[in-house]
Design a protein around this motif. Structure first.
Motif, short mmCIF file in Angstrom:
data_model
loop_
_atom_site.label_atom_id
_atom_site.label_comp_id
_atom_site.label_asym_id
_atom_site.label_seq_id
_atom_site.Cartn_x
_atom_site.Cartn_y
_atom_site.Cartn_z
N ARG A 111 0.70 -1.39 0.09
CA ARG A 111 0.12 -0.01 -0.07
C ARG A 111 1.01 1.29 0.03
N GLY A 112 2.07 1.03 0.33
CA GLY A 112 3.06 2.25 0.31
C GLY A 112 2.93 3.05 1.34
N LEU A 113 2.71 2.18 2.67
CA LEU A 113 2.70 2.79 3.98
C LEU A 113 3.96 2.43 4.54
N PRO A 114 4.25 3.00 5.76
CA PRO A 114 5.34 2.76 6.50
C PRO A 114 5.49 1.23 6.90
N VAL A 115 6.54 0.63 6.79
CA VAL A 115 6.48 -1.09 6.97
C VAL A 115 7.32 -0.80 8.61
N PRO A 116 7.29 -1.93 9.46
CA PRO A 116 7.79 -2.08 10.56
C PRO A 116 9.52 -1.83 10.37
N ALA A 117 9.98 -1.48 11.72
CA ALA A 117 11.48 -1.25 11.78
C ALA A 117 11.92 -2.58 12.15
N ARG A 118 11.02 -3.79 12.66
CA ARG A 118 11.26 -4.86 12.84
C ARG A 118 10.52 -5.81 13.17
N LEU A 119 10.30 -7.16 12.68
CA LEU A 119 9.11 -8.28 12.85
C LEU A 119 9.83 -8.88 14.07
N PHE A 120 8.84 -9.25 15.20
CA PHE A 120 9.47 -10.27 16.17
C PHE A 120 8.35 -11.47 16.02
N VAL A 121 9.24 -12.47 15.54
CA VAL A 121 8.15 -13.67 15.20
C VAL A 121 8.55 -14.75 16.37
N SER A 122 7.78 -15.33 17.07
CA SER A 122 8.15 -16.13 18.04
C SER A 122 7.29 -17.79 17.84
N SER A 123 8.23 -18.58 17.98
CA SER A 123 7.49 -19.91 18.00
C SER A 123 6.79 -20.20 16.51
N GLN A 124 7.16 -20.09 15.58
CA GLN A 124 6.50 -20.03 14.25
C GLN A 124 7.43 -20.46 13.24
N VAL A 125 7.23 -21.42 12.47
CA VAL A 125 8.03 -21.78 11.31
C VAL A 125 7.61 -20.62 10.30
N ALA A 126 8.58 -20.80 9.29
CA ALA A 126 8.47 -19.63 8.14
C ALA A 126 7.28 -19.93 7.29
N PRO A 127 6.69 -19.01 6.75
CA PRO A 127 5.49 -19.22 6.10
C PRO A 127 5.42 -20.12 4.86
N HIS A 128 6.54 -20.53 4.33
CA HIS A 128 6.67 -21.46 3.33
C HIS A 128 6.89 -22.75 3.92
N LYS A 129 6.84 -23.09 5.23
CA LYS A 129 7.22 -24.37 5.91
C LYS A 129 5.91 -24.87 6.51
N GLY A 130 4.93 -24.26 6.54
CA GLY A 130 3.79 -24.69 7.44
C GLY A 130 2.77 -25.09 6.23
N PRO A 131 1.54 -25.36 6.98
CA PRO A 131 0.93 -25.11 8.46
C PRO A 131 1.82 -26.26 9.17
N HIS A 132 2.06 -25.72 10.44
CA HIS A 132 2.77 -26.62 11.31
C HIS A 132 2.28 -26.55 12.83
N GLY A 133 2.17 -27.59 13.57
CA GLY A 133 1.56 -27.39 14.92
C GLY A 133 0.96 -28.53 15.37
N ARG A 134 0.99 -29.08 16.50
CA ARG A 134 -0.04 -30.03 17.18
C ARG A 134 -1.36 -29.65 17.30
N PHE A 135 -1.50 -28.32 17.51
CA PHE A 135 -2.75 -27.99 17.72
C PHE A 135 -3.61 -28.13 16.36
N LEU A 136 -3.18 -28.00 15.17
CA LEU A 136 -3.78 -28.20 14.13
C LEU A 136 -4.52 -29.52 13.88
N GLU A 137 -3.90 -30.52 14.61
CA GLU A 137 -4.31 -31.59 14.36
C GLU A 137 -5.23 -32.27 15.65
N MET A 138 -5.43 -31.50 16.51
CA MET A 138 -6.32 -31.75 17.90
C MET A 138 -7.64 -31.79 17.56
#
Length: 253
Positions: A111-138
């Motif tokens: 959109r041409g808007l400001p972008v973050p100075a940084r992303l803090f991503v916690s306990s998540q596989v990279a977008p192209h390596k998922g979906p991953h997680g035990r919760f998804l099969e519960m």
């Protein structure tokens, strides 16, 4: 004639961002939770304002429809956050909300808007390596048990009505996560700090390094389990300050 009341605007924050903040850290809720999950965190870290974001369909926005996909939520977040991007800012997301943070940053860039100075991503596989997680099969019963565990970890009492409401939100979030997938992924629009937890059995930290394929990343291994971030541990707060170039004085005690 009775005046027509204007529709109430959605409340995306439990408290409005301060005009005095040096940096804003927009914190997205974990699956099945609302913004109050960050109540144990300090309001500020150095001159970084902690800004928990409230999503539709939970807590004080319970009557609203929850989001149907990470992409649709990211579009809504771009609109909601745009007035507050007048200074450096960053996103924090844990597990599935890390993917929402990534998608929102991409859309801000488009959109041409400001972008973050940084992303803090916690306990998540990279977008192209998922979906991953035990919760998804519960099963629904297994997810209900996880809701009880999470409410207890947040310091609450798992009353049946609270569990039922939280389970409904969690089921919607899990469906959105299952449907998410990108191939090939877009490069990161900003640097990312990838946060793993050494006792996390849900998303082992060894699975997180593929974020480096998308751009500039810094990997940090923190001590604790999957829910360890909820208490706002000092090592996590220090990572925010260090990676955003701010000076943090640890809290007493």
């Amino acid at each position: 004639m009775t005046a027509t009341r204007a529709p109430r605007r959605p409340r995306w924050f439990l408290r409005e961002p301060s005009p005095d903040a040096g940096v804003r850290l927009f914190c997205l809720p974990y699956s099945g939770c609302g913004a109050s999950m960050y109540r144990q965190w300090p309001a500020t870290v150095a001159d970084i304002e902690i800004c928990p974001v409230q999503l539709p369909g939970r807590e004080n926005r319970m009557r609203e429809e929850p989001f149907s996909s990470f992409g649709s939520l990211a579009e809504m977040l771009c609109d909601a956050l745009a007035p507050h991007l007048d200074r450096p800012f960053a996103f924090f997301g844990h597990c599935s909300s890390a993917l929402v943070a990534y998608e929102t940053a991409l859309r801000l860039q488009r959109r041409g808007l400001p972008v973050p100075a940084r992303l803090f991503v916690s306990s998540q596989v990279a977008p192209h390596k998922g979906p991953h997680g035990r919760f998804l099969e519960m099963s629904e019963d297994e997810l209900r048990a996880e809701v009880v565990t999470l409410i207890t970890a947040l310091g609450g009492v798992p009353r049946p009505d609270m569990v039922d409401l939280s389970l409904e939100v969690l089921l919607s979030d899990v469906d959105a996560h299952k449907a998410y997938g990108v191939s090939p992924p877009e490069p990161l629009p900003c640097p990312a700090s990838v946060l793993g937890w050494d006792e996390d059995v849900e998303v082992p930290h060894e699975l997180l390094h593929d974020w480096a394929e998308l751009g500039e990343t810094t990997f940090r291994l923190l001590h604790g389990p999957h829910y360890g971030f909820i208490g706002g541990p000092e090592a996590l707060l220090r990572a925010f300050a260090t990676d955003l170039g701010r000076t943090h004085q640890p809290q007493a005690g």
